[in-house]
Design a protein around this motif. Structure first.
Motif, PDB file in Angstrom:
ATOM      1  N   GLN A   1     -20.064  -5.895   1.232  1.00 13.84           N
ATOM      2  CA  GLN A   1     -18.935  -6.678   1.733  1.00 13.84           C
ATOM      3  C   GLN A   1     -18.172  -5.891   2.784  1.00 13.84           C
ATOM      4  N   VAL A   2     -17.588  -6.612   3.742  1.00 10.40           N
ATOM      5  CA  VAL A   2     -16.681  -5.973   4.685  1.00 10.40           C
ATOM      6  C   VAL A   2     -15.387  -5.695   3.944  1.00 10.40           C
ATOM      7  N   VAL A   3     -14.956  -4.436   3.947  1.00  8.90           N
ATOM      8  CA  VAL A   3     -13.718  -4.072   3.258  1.00  8.90           C
ATOM      9  C   VAL A   3     -12.672  -3.496   4.198  1.00  8.90           C
ATOM     10  N   ALA A   4     -13.076  -3.170   5.435  1.00  5.31           N
ATOM     11  CA  ALA A   4     -12.112  -2.615   6.379  1.00  5.31           C
ATOM     12  C   ALA A   4     -12.569  -2.874   7.804  1.00  5.31           C
ATOM     13  N   VAL A   5     -11.608  -3.221   8.647  1.00  3.51           N
ATOM     14  CA  VAL A   5     -11.858  -3.385  10.073  1.00  3.51           C
ATOM     15  C   VAL A   5     -10.716  -2.685  10.783  1.00  3.51           C
ATOM     16  N   GLY A   6     -11.035  -1.833  11.756  1.00  2.00           N
ATOM     17  CA  GLY A   6      -9.990  -1.104  12.453  1.00  2.00           C
ATOM     18  C   GLY A   6     -10.313  -0.874  13.910  1.00  2.00           C
ATOM     19  N   ASP A   7      -9.319  -0.402  14.633  1.00  2.00           N
ATOM     20  CA  ASP A   7      -9.484  -0.114  16.054  1.00  2.00           C
ATOM     21  C   ASP A   7     -10.121   1.247  16.301  1.00  2.00           C
ATOM     22  N   ASN A   8     -10.163   2.101  15.262  1.00  2.49           N
ATOM     23  CA  ASN A   8     -10.805   3.413  15.399  1.00  2.49           C
ATOM     24  C   ASN A   8     -11.386   3.837  14.052  1.00  2.49           C
ATOM     25  N   TRP A   9     -12.224   4.870  14.083  1.00  3.67           N
ATOM     26  CA  TRP A   9     -12.892   5.337  12.867  1.00  3.67           C
ATOM     27  C   TRP A   9     -11.881   5.739  11.804  1.00  3.67           C
ATOM     28  N   ASP A  10     -10.790   6.378  12.222  1.00  2.00           N
ATOM     29  CA  ASP A  10      -9.825   6.891  11.260  1.00  2.00           C
ATOM     30  C   ASP A  10      -9.156   5.758  10.486  1.00  2.00           C
ATOM     31  N   GLN A  11      -8.703   4.726  11.216  1.00  2.00           N
ATOM     32  CA  GLN A  11      -8.083   3.578  10.547  1.00  2.00           C
ATOM     33  C   GLN A  11      -9.030   2.959   9.538  1.00  2.00           C
ATOM     34  N   MET A  12     -10.222   2.670  10.012  1.00  5.31           N
ATOM     35  CA  MET A  12     -11.198   2.013   9.161  1.00  5.31           C
ATOM     36  C   MET A  12     -11.606   2.920   7.997  1.00  5.31           C
ATOM     37  N   GLY A  13     -11.830   4.186   8.278  1.00  9.08           N
ATOM     38  CA  GLY A  13     -12.294   5.121   7.261  1.00  9.08           C
ATOM     39  C   GLY A  13     -11.326   5.291   6.107  1.00  9.08           C
ATOM     40  N   ARG A  14     -10.030   5.334   6.410  1.00 15.81           N
ATOM     41  CA  ARG A  14      -9.034   5.474   5.340  1.00 15.81           C
ATOM     42  C   ARG A  14      -9.104   4.296   4.380  1.00 15.81           C
ATOM     43  N   ARG A  15      -9.150   3.099   4.925  1.00 12.60           N
ATOM     44  CA  ARG A  15      -9.227   1.902   4.077  1.00 12.60           C
ATOM     45  C   ARG A  15     -10.544   1.855   3.311  1.00 12.60           C
ATOM     46  N   LEU A  16     -11.620   2.250   3.981  1.00 13.22           N
ATOM     47  CA  LEU A  16     -12.928   2.219   3.337  1.00 13.22           C
ATOM     48  C   LEU A  16     -12.950   3.159   2.135  1.00 13.22           C
ATOM     49  N   ARG A  17     -12.417   4.376   2.309  1.00 18.42           N
ATOM     50  CA  ARG A  17     -12.410   5.340   1.203  1.00 18.42           C
ATOM     51  C   ARG A  17     -11.564   4.859   0.030  1.00 18.42           C
ATOM     52  N   VAL A  18     -10.499   4.119   0.332  1.00 19.38           N
ATOM     53  CA  VAL A  18      -9.672   3.564  -0.734  1.00 19.38           C
ATOM     54  C   VAL A  18     -10.418   2.442  -1.453  1.00 19.38           C
ATOM     55  N   ALA A  19     -11.066   1.580  -0.676  1.00 22.59           N
ATOM     56  CA  ALA A  19     -11.772   0.439  -1.261  1.00 22.59           C
ATOM     57  C   ALA A  19     -12.981   0.878  -2.086  1.00 22.59           C
ATOM     58  N   GLU A  20     -13.679   1.910  -1.613  1.00 20.40           N
ATOM     59  CA  GLU A  20     -14.876   2.390  -2.335  1.00 20.40           C
ATOM     60  C   GLU A  20     -14.975   3.897  -2.179  1.00 20.40           C
ATOM     61  N   PRO A  21     -14.526   4.631  -3.179  1.00 19.41           N
ATOM     62  CA  PRO A  21     -14.557   6.092  -3.078  1.00 19.41           C
ATOM     63  C   PRO A  21     -15.952   6.705  -3.111  1.00 19.41           C
ATOM     64  N   ASP A  22     -16.947   5.947  -3.556  1.00 19.26           N
ATOM     65  CA  ASP A  22     -18.308   6.481  -3.624  1.00 19.26           C
ATOM     66  C   ASP A  22     -18.991   6.287  -2.269  1.00 19.26           C
ATOM     67  N   PRO A  23     -19.149   7.358  -1.498  1.00 19.05           N
ATOM     68  CA  PRO A  23     -19.723   7.218  -0.158  1.00 19.05           C
ATOM     69  C   PRO A  23     -21.158   6.702  -0.156  1.00 19.05           C
ATOM     70  N   ALA A  24     -21.867   6.819  -1.264  1.00 16.32           N
ATOM     71  CA  ALA A  24     -23.238   6.319  -1.324  1.00 16.32           C
ATOM     72  C   ALA A  24     -23.289   4.797  -1.275  1.00 16.32           C
ATOM     73  N   LYS A  25     -22.149   4.161  -1.451  1.00 16.85           N
ATOM     74  CA  LYS A  25     -22.096   2.699  -1.467  1.00 16.85           C
ATOM     75  C   LYS A  25     -21.444   2.131  -0.214  1.00 16.85           C
ATOM     76  N   THR A  26     -21.283   2.969   0.826  1.00 15.70           N
ATOM     77  CA  THR A  26     -20.587   2.526   2.029  1.00 15.70           C
ATOM     78  C   THR A  26     -21.444   2.687   3.277  1.00 15.70           C
ATOM     79  N   LEU A  27     -21.029   1.981   4.303  1.00 13.54           N
ATOM     80  CA  LEU A  27     -21.684   2.060   5.607  1.00 13.54           C
ATOM     81  C   LEU A  27     -20.634   1.678   6.641  1.00 13.54           C
ATOM     82  N   CYS A  28     -20.673   2.316   7.804  1.00 11.81           N
ATOM     83  CA  CYS A  28     -19.712   2.036   8.865  1.00 11.81           C
ATOM     84  C   CYS A  28     -20.447   1.754  10.159  1.00 11.81           C
ATOM     85  N   LEU A  29     -19.870   0.909  10.992  1.00 14.94           N
ATOM     86  CA  LEU A  29     -20.464   0.681  12.299  1.00 14.94           C
ATOM     87  C   LEU A  29     -19.405   0.308  13.306  1.00 14.94           C
ATOM     88  N   GLU A  30     -19.738   0.520  14.569  1.00 12.79           N
ATOM     89  CA  GLU A  30     -18.924   0.026  15.665  1.00 12.79           C
ATOM     90  C   GLU A  30     -19.619  -1.243  16.126  1.00 12.79           C
TER      91      GLU A  30
END
Length: 175
Positions: free
Chosen positions: A41-70
Motif C-alpha cells: 500500500q502507498v503509505v507516504a507521498v512527499g516532495d523529497n526523500w526525507d519527508q516521505m522517508g519519515r512517514r514511511l518509517r513511522v507507518a512500517e518500521p520493518d524496512p524489509a516490508k517497504t519500498l520507495c520510488l520517485e
C-alpha cells in the motif's frame, strides 16, 4: 499473514503501476513525487526523500516490508530498503528493546488519542530503552535529546502521539 517475499512482490507491482501512471499522466498525484510503499500500500507521498522517508518509517518500521520510488523519475527505479545479513543480525540483537519501545509507543498513542488532555497529545515522544526520554513539539528536539541519552538508534523509538497510524498520509500539496 504474507511472507516477506509476497510483500516484496506486492510492493514492486504497486511501484510499477504508480510509476506507469506518473509517466502517462503528469497530473497524477504521484507524478514527480517520492512515494513510500509498505505492505502493498502507498503509505507516504512527499516532495523529497526525507519527508516521505519519515512517514514511511513511522507507518512500517520493518524496512524489509517497504519500498520507495520517485514516481515518473529517471527510469522510475524503486529503491528497496532491504537489509544485509550483517544489518539483520545487528537488528535482531536489539529486537527485544525494539518490541518494548514499540509497545510503549502504542500505549502512549492510544492514551493521547483517547484523552486530548494527555501530556502526550499532539506531541512527539522519544523513547529509549523502554523509557520516555523526551516529549516535544518538533522532530529535531526529539532527535537531539535521544542522541544525548542513547547513541544506538536501534534502542530508540519515536511516536507522533494522537496520529492514526492506520491512515494513509499524503505529504505536500498537489496541483
Amino acid at each position: 499473514m504474507l511472507s516477506v517475499a509476497e510483500i516484496r512482490k506486492a510492493n514492486e507491482e504497486l511501484a510499477r503501476q504508480i510509476n506507469d501512471e506518473a509517466r502517462r499522466d503528469p497530473t497524477s498525484p504521484y507524478a514527480g513525487k517520492f512515494v513510500g510503499i509498505a505492505n502493498g500500500q502507498v503509505v507516504a507521498v512527499g516532495d523529497n526523500w526525507d519527508q516521505m522517508g519519515r512517514r514511511l518509517r513511522v507507518a512500517e518500521p520493518d524496512p524489509a516490508k517497504t519500498l520507495c520510488l520517485e514516481a515518473g523519475g529517471d527510469g522510475g527505479a524503486a529503491e528497496e530498503f532491504w537489509l544485509t545479513p550483517q544489518q539483520e543480525e545487528r537488528l535482531s540483537r536489539f529486537s527485544e528493546v525494539r518490541k518494548i519501545n514499540e509497545d510503549l509507543a502504542r500505549k502512549i498513542n492510544a492514551e493521547a488519542r483517547r484523552d486530548p488532555t494527555s501530556p502526550y497529545a499532539g506531541k512527539i515522544v522519544g523513547i529509549a530503552n523502554g523509557q520516555v526520554v523526551v516529549v516535544a513539539d518538533d522532530w529535531d528536539e526529539v532527535r537531539r535529546r535521544l542522541d544525548e541519552v542513547e547513541p544506538e538508534p536501534l534502542k530508540c523509538f519515536c511516536v507522533e502521539a494522537s496520529v492514526d497510524y492506520d491512515q494513509v498520509y499524503e505529504i505536500g500539496e498537489f496541483f
